[in-house]
Scaffold this motif. Sequence first.
Motif, short mmCIF file in Angstrom:
data_model
loop_
_atom_site.label_atom_id
_atom_site.label_comp_id
_atom_site.label_asym_id
_atom_site.label_seq_id
_atom_site.Cartn_x
_atom_site.Cartn_y
_atom_site.Cartn_z
N GLN A 24 29.94 39.03 39.02
CA GLN A 24 30.72 39.91 39.90
C GLN A 24 31.49 39.15 40.98
O GLN A 24 32.17 39.76 41.79
CB GLN A 24 29.78 40.93 40.55
N ALA A 25 31.41 37.83 40.96
CA ALA A 25 32.14 37.02 41.94
C ALA A 25 33.65 37.11 41.70
O ALA A 25 34.11 37.30 40.56
CB ALA A 25 31.68 35.57 41.87
N ARG A 45 38.07 47.00 23.81
CA ARG A 45 38.71 47.11 25.11
C ARG A 45 37.70 46.70 26.18
O ARG A 45 36.95 47.54 26.70
CB ARG A 45 39.21 48.55 25.35
N ASN A 46 37.66 45.42 26.45
CA ASN A 46 36.77 44.90 27.48
C ASN A 46 37.29 43.55 27.96
O ASN A 46 38.34 43.07 27.51
CB ASN A 46 35.32 44.81 26.98
N HIS A 47 36.53 42.92 28.83
CA HIS A 47 36.84 41.56 29.27
C HIS A 47 35.60 40.69 29.08
O HIS A 47 34.47 41.18 29.13
CB HIS A 47 37.29 41.54 30.73
N GLU A 48 35.84 39.42 28.82
CA GLU A 48 34.76 38.46 28.61
C GLU A 48 35.04 37.19 29.40
O GLU A 48 36.21 36.88 29.67
CB GLU A 48 34.63 38.13 27.12
N ILE A 49 34.00 36.48 29.75
CA ILE A 49 34.22 35.18 30.36
C ILE A 49 34.82 34.25 29.32
O ILE A 49 34.39 34.24 28.16
CB ILE A 49 32.90 34.58 30.90
N ALA A 50 35.83 33.51 29.70
CA ALA A 50 36.52 32.61 28.77
C ALA A 50 35.51 31.74 28.02
O ALA A 50 34.56 31.21 28.60
CB ALA A 50 37.52 31.74 29.53
#
Length: 238
Positions: A24-25, A45-50
């Motif tokens: 959450q940073a 439909r989402n986001h992921e850490i690279a």
Amino acid sequence: MAQVYPIRNLLAPGLVAELRTALQAEATPWVDGRQTVGRDGTKKRNHEIAADSPLRLELSDKISAYLRGPLTSETLAFRHLCDPRRWSPFLFSRTGPGGGYRDHMDSAVMFRGAPEEMRSDLSMTIFLTEPDTYQGGELVVDSDMAYAPTFKMAAGGAVLYATDAIHRVAEVTAGERLVAVTWIESRIADPIARQINADLLQVMSVLTRDGACAPDIRESVVTKLEKVRSNVVKRHTG
């Protein structure tokens, strides 16, 4: 129906809090989750850490170290159910309002053609946010069935499920869903033999607890079960 195993409190609360704080940073390198999808990117439909982010590897290593560390009843259950040979680096996913992942299957082989190529027998989703902090976002396993099991576990809880199960993440309508996902190669490729092995291990654990079995027969019963388990493992190890 595919094999599905929920494990409550797989990760300790302190580790969950540490992971959540990092995710959450403000500087967390989130990218479009379609980078890791196969043929149909419109499903996701989402986001992921690279994938190549040092943060992803750092957080993944923390979870792996915990799972390989001193046993708890939950990490022991994980080992019994999977008999893991190895697992992939954890993927970290963030899904906000409007996000989700329609019906899909995970890849049967991970990292195909690379030195780290592995067969994926089991998938595992670890929930990192409390269920009352977001709406929707349930993991639905065997989602092609009318009565598919649905999971939305407390933070630190995990669900193991067969990689060949069709599954989905229901649309998030409010709040934010954070999870860690990995894929596991078991030492036992055959799912029925893997289930027999897990059942035997769990029975043996119960029998060896104080008072769970008469002392004069405990040793012989456990030895016999170990013989059966050993034969299953030798016959079906991939």
